[in-house]
Design an enzyme around this catalytic site. Structure first.
Site, PDB file in Angstrom:
ATOM      1  N   ASP A 117       0.836  -1.207   0.000  1.00 13.01           N
ATOM      2  CA  ASP A 117       0.000   0.000   0.000  1.00 13.01           C
ATOM      3  C   ASP A 117       0.868   1.253   0.000  1.00 13.01           C
ATOM      4  O   ASP A 117       1.981   1.248   0.526  1.00 13.01           O
ATOM      5  CB  ASP A 117      -0.909  -0.024   1.248  1.00 13.01           C
ATOM      6  CG  ASP A 117      -2.052   0.971   1.132  1.00 13.01           C
ATOM      7  OD1 ASP A 117      -2.298   1.485   0.024  1.00 13.01           O
ATOM      8  OD2 ASP A 117      -2.699   1.242   2.166  1.00 13.01           O
ATOM      9  N   HIS A 143       3.000   3.332  -8.986  1.00 11.35           N
ATOM     10  CA  HIS A 143       2.813   1.901  -9.282  1.00 11.35           C
ATOM     11  C   HIS A 143       4.054   1.346  -9.995  1.00 11.35           C
ATOM     12  O   HIS A 143       4.488   0.224  -9.726  1.00 11.35           O
ATOM     13  CB  HIS A 143       1.571   1.684 -10.137  1.00 11.35           C
ATOM     14  CG  HIS A 143       0.289   2.087  -9.449  1.00 11.35           C
ATOM     15  ND1 HIS A 143       0.012   1.726  -8.152  1.00 11.35           N
ATOM     16  CD2 HIS A 143      -0.783   2.814  -9.865  1.00 11.35           C
ATOM     17  CE1 HIS A 143      -1.181   2.201  -7.806  1.00 11.35           C
ATOM     18  NE2 HIS A 143      -1.670   2.876  -8.828  1.00 11.35           N
ATOM     19  N   LEU A 196      10.850 -20.466  -4.570  1.00  8.59           N
ATOM     20  CA  LEU A 196       9.749 -19.652  -4.047  1.00  8.59           C
ATOM     21  C   LEU A 196       8.504 -19.759  -4.932  1.00  8.59           C
ATOM     22  O   LEU A 196       8.619 -19.739  -6.153  1.00  8.59           O
ATOM     23  CB  LEU A 196      10.221 -18.183  -4.012  1.00  8.59           C
ATOM     24  CG  LEU A 196       9.171 -17.140  -3.628  1.00  8.59           C
ATOM     25  CD1 LEU A 196       8.858 -17.214  -2.143  1.00  8.59           C
ATOM     26  CD2 LEU A 196       9.658 -15.736  -3.977  1.00  8.59           C
TER      27      LEU A 196
HETATM   28  C1  FPP Z   1      -1.535   0.215  -3.443  1.00  6.44           C
HETATM   29  O1  FPP Z   1      -1.169   1.557  -3.494  1.00  6.44           O
HETATM   30  C2  FPP Z   1      -1.111  -0.530  -4.602  1.00  6.44           C
HETATM   31  C3  FPP Z   1      -1.917  -1.111  -5.548  1.00  6.44           C
HETATM   32  C4  FPP Z   1      -3.387  -1.038  -5.512  1.00  6.44           C
HETATM   33  C5  FPP Z   1      -1.374  -1.826  -6.688  1.00  6.44           C
HETATM   34  C6  FPP Z   1      -0.086  -2.576  -6.462  1.00  6.44           C
HETATM   35  C7  FPP Z   1       0.525  -2.807  -7.774  1.00  6.44           C
HETATM   36  C8  FPP Z   1       1.852  -2.795  -8.030  1.00  6.44           C
HETATM   37  C9  FPP Z   1       2.911  -2.641  -7.025  1.00  6.44           C
HETATM   38  C10 FPP Z   1       2.297  -2.930  -9.431  1.00  6.44           C
HETATM   39  C11 FPP Z   1       2.005  -4.196 -10.144  1.00  6.44           C
HETATM   40  C12 FPP Z   1       2.300  -5.408  -9.384  1.00  6.44           C
HETATM   41  C13 FPP Z   1       2.864  -6.538  -9.844  1.00  6.44           C
HETATM   42  C14 FPP Z   1       2.855  -7.720  -8.958  1.00  6.44           C
HETATM   43  C15 FPP Z   1       3.500  -6.660 -11.153  1.00  6.44           C
HETATM   44  P1  FPP Z   1      -2.320   2.645  -3.584  1.00  6.44           P
HETATM   45  O2  FPP Z   1      -2.520   2.974  -5.028  1.00  6.44           O
HETATM   46  O3  FPP Z   1      -3.534   2.152  -2.892  1.00  6.44           O
HETATM   47  O4  FPP Z   1      -1.670   3.838  -2.808  1.00  6.44           O
HETATM   48  P2  FPP Z   1      -2.412   4.950  -1.939  1.00  6.44           P
HETATM   49  O5  FPP Z   1      -3.134   4.245  -0.844  1.00  6.44           O
HETATM   50  O6  FPP Z   1      -1.286   5.796  -1.445  1.00  6.44           O
HETATM   51  O7  FPP Z   1      -3.329   5.692  -2.872  1.00  6.44           O
END
Ligand code: FPP
Length: 247
Positions: free
Chosen positions: A21, A38, A132
């Site tokens: 997050d 991201h 893994l």
């Molecule tokens: C949370 O941050 C993150 C996500 C909803 C997406 C996670 C995705 C990635 C790290 C990239 C793709 C992953 C892989 C496995 C290839 P948020 O957007 O909720 O952040 P915020 O709470 O600060 O708005």
């Protein structure tokens, strides 16, 4: 502190689950669009997968996209799907080189066709790897997983494949997306939020929870080692007394 050298390598959790997050807030704090966060988050995924392999973790589950995330602005959803396809296709050879097996949980059928195909291809190509297991939770929420499992169990009862009396914890486990995956001993959430956000609610009944203020793009394998070090200094009692555990 070098946490890796402090770890008891025999007591490393078999399964670590992570709620990644803070990508959006990380981007905002760098005056960049959310998608930039991201993209940086993918580098953390790479680094943490490497770290998990180094200390002998067997399963690493990452909450990459929740069913609720579909309600985000269309451009962000499209960018996340695009990022996922690009990452999976470019990382498959590296997964193979590192003996990593890719698995998924969640409703893959609800992903865009190219995304689903790319994931199925990657899972097939890595299925014989024995190091893994990297489990991506995609279009996943715990409640929807449980609803799907209940429907399948009800169908099995109706079709006389199982008796109502045979329904117990183990049977429910077998009907979840995580059927072949042990429960996580450790759940980590980044970004300073203290919530479970519909993630693995059945499976984390006795998991140790670890929260850090770091945003996901700033989280590294050193932070993973620190979380495991913290975990190793806890007493897991599973409802028993401290004395019972020691004996
Ligand atoms: C949370 O941050 C993150 C996500 C909803 C997406 C996670 C995705 C990635 C790290 C990239 C793709 C992953 C892989 C496995 C290839 P948020 O957007 O909720 O952040 P915020 O709470 O600060 O708005």
């Amino acid at each position: 502190m070098d946490f890796k050298s402090q770890l008891n390598i025999k007591e490393v959790p078999n399964h670590i689950a992570i709620i990644m997050d803070g990508n959006g807030r990380w981007a905002k704090s760098h005056n960049k669009p959310r998608v930039f966060g991201h993209k940086k988050g993918v580098l953390s995924v790479r680094n943490v997968v490497e770290g998990a392999g180094e200390i002998g973790v067997k399963f690493l589950t990452l909450y990459a996209f929740s069913t609720e995330n579909w309600n985000r602005p269309k451009v962000e959803v499209a960018a996340l799907m695009q990022l996922l396809v690009a990452t999976i296709s470019s990382e498959v050879s590296s997964l193979n080189k590192n003996n990593v097996r890719l698995l998924t949980i969640g409703d893959l059928k609800s992903l865009p066709g190219n995304c689903e195909r790319e994931l199925e291809k990657a899972k097939e190509k890595t299925k014989n790897n024995t190091g893994l297991s990297l489990v991506l939770a995609l279009s996943y929420s715990s409640k929807s997983e449980i609803v799907r499992a209940v429907k399948k169990i009800a169908t099995s009862v109706r079709d006389k494949q199982i008796e109502i009396d045979s329904i117990d914890n183990d049977l429910i486990n077998d009907y979840l997306d995580t059927a072949d995956i042990p429960s996580p001993e450790l759940l980590i959430r980044t970004s300073g939020e203290y919530r479970l956000s519909n993630f693995l609610l059945w499976q984390i009944a006795y998991s140790e929870l670890y929260f850090t203020n770091k945003y996901w793009p700033d989280f590294t394998k050193e932070d993973l080692f620190e979380a495991v070090f913290d975990y190793q200094n806890r007493e897991r009692r599973f409802g028993l007394t401290s004395e019972q555990i020691k004996n």
